[in-house]
Design a protein around this motif. Sequence first.
Motif, mmCIF file in Angstrom:
data_model
loop_
_atom_site.group_PDB
_atom_site.id
_atom_site.type_symbol
_atom_site.label_atom_id
_atom_site.label_comp_id
_atom_site.label_asym_id
_atom_site.label_seq_id
_atom_site.Cartn_x
_atom_site.Cartn_y
_atom_site.Cartn_z
ATOM 1 N N PHE A 128 0.832 -1.207 0.000
ATOM 2 C CA PHE A 128 0.000 0.000 0.000
ATOM 3 C C PHE A 128 0.870 1.261 0.000
ATOM 4 O O PHE A 128 0.560 2.243 -0.677
ATOM 5 C CB PHE A 128 -0.906 -0.011 1.244
ATOM 6 N N ASN A 129 1.985 1.206 0.752
ATOM 7 C CA ASN A 129 2.865 2.371 0.861
ATOM 8 C C ASN A 129 3.801 2.516 -0.336
ATOM 9 O O ASN A 129 4.211 3.640 -0.677
ATOM 10 C CB ASN A 129 3.682 2.280 2.149
ATOM 11 N N GLU A 130 4.136 1.389 -0.970
ATOM 12 C CA GLU A 130 5.152 1.418 -2.025
ATOM 13 C C GLU A 130 4.588 1.388 -3.449
ATOM 14 O O GLU A 130 5.270 1.772 -4.393
ATOM 15 C CB GLU A 130 6.103 0.219 -1.840
ATOM 16 N N ASN A 131 3.351 0.928 -3.601
ATOM 17 C CA ASN A 131 2.768 0.774 -4.936
ATOM 18 C C ASN A 131 1.516 1.651 -5.035
ATOM 19 O O ASN A 131 0.454 1.300 -4.515
ATOM 20 C CB ASN A 131 2.424 -0.706 -5.177
ATOM 21 N N ASN A 132 1.635 2.792 -5.713
ATOM 22 C CA ASN A 132 0.521 3.735 -5.806
ATOM 23 C C ASN A 132 -0.689 3.145 -6.536
ATOM 24 O O ASN A 132 -1.834 3.425 -6.167
ATOM 25 C CB ASN A 132 0.976 5.009 -6.528
ATOM 26 N N ALA A 133 -0.425 2.352 -7.568
ATOM 27 C CA ALA A 133 -1.526 1.750 -8.332
ATOM 28 C C ALA A 133 -2.324 0.787 -7.449
ATOM 29 O O ALA A 133 -3.562 0.747 -7.507
ATOM 30 C CB ALA A 133 -0.983 1.011 -9.553
ATOM 31 N N PHE A 134 -1.607 0.028 -6.602
ATOM 32 C CA PHE A 134 -2.282 -0.904 -5.690
ATOM 33 C C PHE A 134 -3.122 -0.143 -4.667
ATOM 34 O O PHE A 134 -4.291 -0.483 -4.442
ATOM 35 C CB PHE A 134 -1.253 -1.780 -4.977
ATOM 36 N N SER A 135 -2.544 0.898 -4.047
ATOM 37 C CA SER A 135 -3.279 1.662 -3.040
ATOM 38 C C SER A 135 -4.504 2.332 -3.660
ATOM 39 O O SER A 135 -5.573 2.394 -3.036
ATOM 40 C CB SER A 135 -2.382 2.699 -2.370
ATOM 41 N N MET A 136 -4.375 2.801 -4.905
ATOM 42 C CA MET A 136 -5.517 3.411 -5.586
ATOM 43 C C MET A 136 -6.605 2.382 -5.848
ATOM 44 O O MET A 136 -7.803 2.660 -5.688
ATOM 45 C CB MET A 136 -5.057 4.048 -6.904
ATOM 46 N N ASN A 137 -6.208 1.167 -6.231
ATOM 47 C CA ASN A 137 -7.187 0.095 -6.461
ATOM 48 C C ASN A 137 -7.941 -0.256 -5.186
ATOM 49 O O ASN A 137 -9.151 -0.504 -5.205
ATOM 50 C CB ASN A 137 -6.497 -1.151 -7.011
ATOM 51 N N VAL A 138 -7.219 -0.293 -4.065
ATOM 52 C CA VAL A 138 -7.855 -0.589 -2.777
ATOM 53 C C VAL A 138 -8.881 0.482 -2.444
ATOM 54 O O VAL A 138 -10.014 0.187 -2.030
ATOM 55 C CB VAL A 138 -6.802 -0.688 -1.655
ATOM 56 N N MET A 139 -8.505 1.755 -2.630
ATOM 57 C CA MET A 139 -9.411 2.858 -2.323
ATOM 58 C C MET A 139 -10.634 2.825 -3.240
ATOM 59 O O MET A 139 -11.760 3.098 -2.803
ATOM 60 C CB MET A 139 -8.685 4.195 -2.462
ATOM 61 N N LYS A 140 -10.432 2.480 -4.509
ATOM 62 C CA LYS A 140 -11.557 2.380 -5.441
ATOM 63 C C LYS A 140 -12.525 1.273 -5.014
ATOM 64 O O LYS A 140 -13.742 1.429 -5.113
ATOM 65 C CB LYS A 140 -11.050 2.095 -6.861
ATOM 66 N N THR A 141 -11.961 0.167 -4.546
ATOM 67 C CA THR A 141 -12.804 -0.940 -4.082
ATOM 68 C C THR A 141 -13.640 -0.526 -2.881
ATOM 69 O O THR A 141 -14.846 -0.806 -2.815
ATOM 70 C CB THR A 141 -11.935 -2.160 -3.711
ATOM 71 N N ILE A 142 -13.006 0.157 -1.924
ATOM 72 C CA ILE A 142 -13.715 0.617 -0.731
ATOM 73 C C ILE A 142 -14.793 1.629 -1.112
ATOM 74 O O ILE A 142 -15.918 1.599 -0.590
ATOM 75 C CB ILE A 142 -12.727 1.217 0.288
ATOM 76 N N CYS A 143 -14.478 2.527 -2.058
ATOM 77 C CA CYS A 143 -15.465 3.498 -2.538
ATOM 78 C C CYS A 143 -16.630 2.791 -3.217
ATOM 79 O O CYS A 143 -17.791 3.191 -3.061
ATOM 80 C CB CYS A 143 -14.816 4.486 -3.508
ATOM 81 N N GLY A 144 -16.323 1.727 -3.971
ATOM 82 C CA GLY A 144 -17.379 0.948 -4.612
ATOM 83 C C GLY A 144 -18.293 0.294 -3.591
ATOM 84 O O GLY A 144 -19.522 0.257 -3.767
ATOM 85 N N ASP A 145 -17.699 -0.208 -2.499
ATOM 86 C CA ASP A 145 -18.493 -0.811 -1.423
ATOM 87 C C ASP A 145 -19.405 0.230 -0.770
ATOM 88 O O ASP A 145 -20.555 -0.065 -0.425
ATOM 89 C CB ASP A 145 -17.571 -1.427 -0.369
ATOM 90 N N LEU A 146 -18.880 1.451 -0.595
ATOM 91 C CA LEU A 146 -19.689 2.524 -0.004
ATOM 92 C C LEU A 146 -20.855 2.889 -0.914
ATOM 93 O O LEU A 146 -21.968 3.149 -0.439
ATOM 94 C CB LEU A 146 -18.815 3.762 0.259
#
Length: 258
Positions: free
Chosen positions: A147-165
């Motif tokens: 999450f700290n080292e890979n921006n694309a991964f952290s963005m994907n995680v945030m998109k998933t959480i936003c999708g859940d919301l």
Amino acid sequence: MQICYYETSKNMIYIILNRIFEQLKKVFHIMSKCEQCIVRQFSSLKALNKDELLKMADCKTSYTIKKGEPIFEEGDTLKGVYCIKDGICKLSKLSSNGKDQIVKLVKAGELLGQRSMISEEVANLSAVALENMEVCFIPKTEILGFFNENNAFSMNVMKTICGDLKEADDHVVSMGQKSVKERLAETLIYMHQTFGVNEDGSLHVQLSRDELAGMIGTATESCIRLLSEFNKSNLIALDGKKIVINDISKLRRIAESL
């Protein structure tokens, strides 16, 4: 002479079996590699590079979860995330009256526990297998490192959480504005389109009447009455827990209040 032949044959069998064993080890080693896993393409993990996937493969733990068993329970402190490799589970919350209400159904390729891990809160929901499942557990330290080292991964995680919301918002609107009949039709269509059907045409996900009632936010008796009404109208066919959708177009019109 016979003893010599026997020993030679025994040695040959040993060599052949040993070679088969070595080949099987190679096959299972390949299968265990995260970069070979197809389902990761459907989750945030698709953003990880080869080195990160190799690192994850070394630290992950694979589990077989039997139908009815929990992956984790409401109130648990999660020490990582779970990647669903195969199978379907339900995410549910226990209400104040002790009734289990299904919030979401989760299929292969999705991750569980991302929100709790990032917010450092206990699990808000329980995850229980609806069928036998294959699940991979990835420790929190590794995920946070990615999450700290890979921006694309952290963005994907945030998109998933936003999708859940967004899904949660849509569910609240549906519960507040749609009738129970409309919500049942909507849920049956969702189960059909998202999880498919069995060879006999019945919905692949088979929920009890209590579970289905909890999912649409009504009493079990009301759910049974509406299913019977749909059955009499030939919109669906019932066989125990099995539900076959006969007329999805009419169900869609009911769901959309047309």
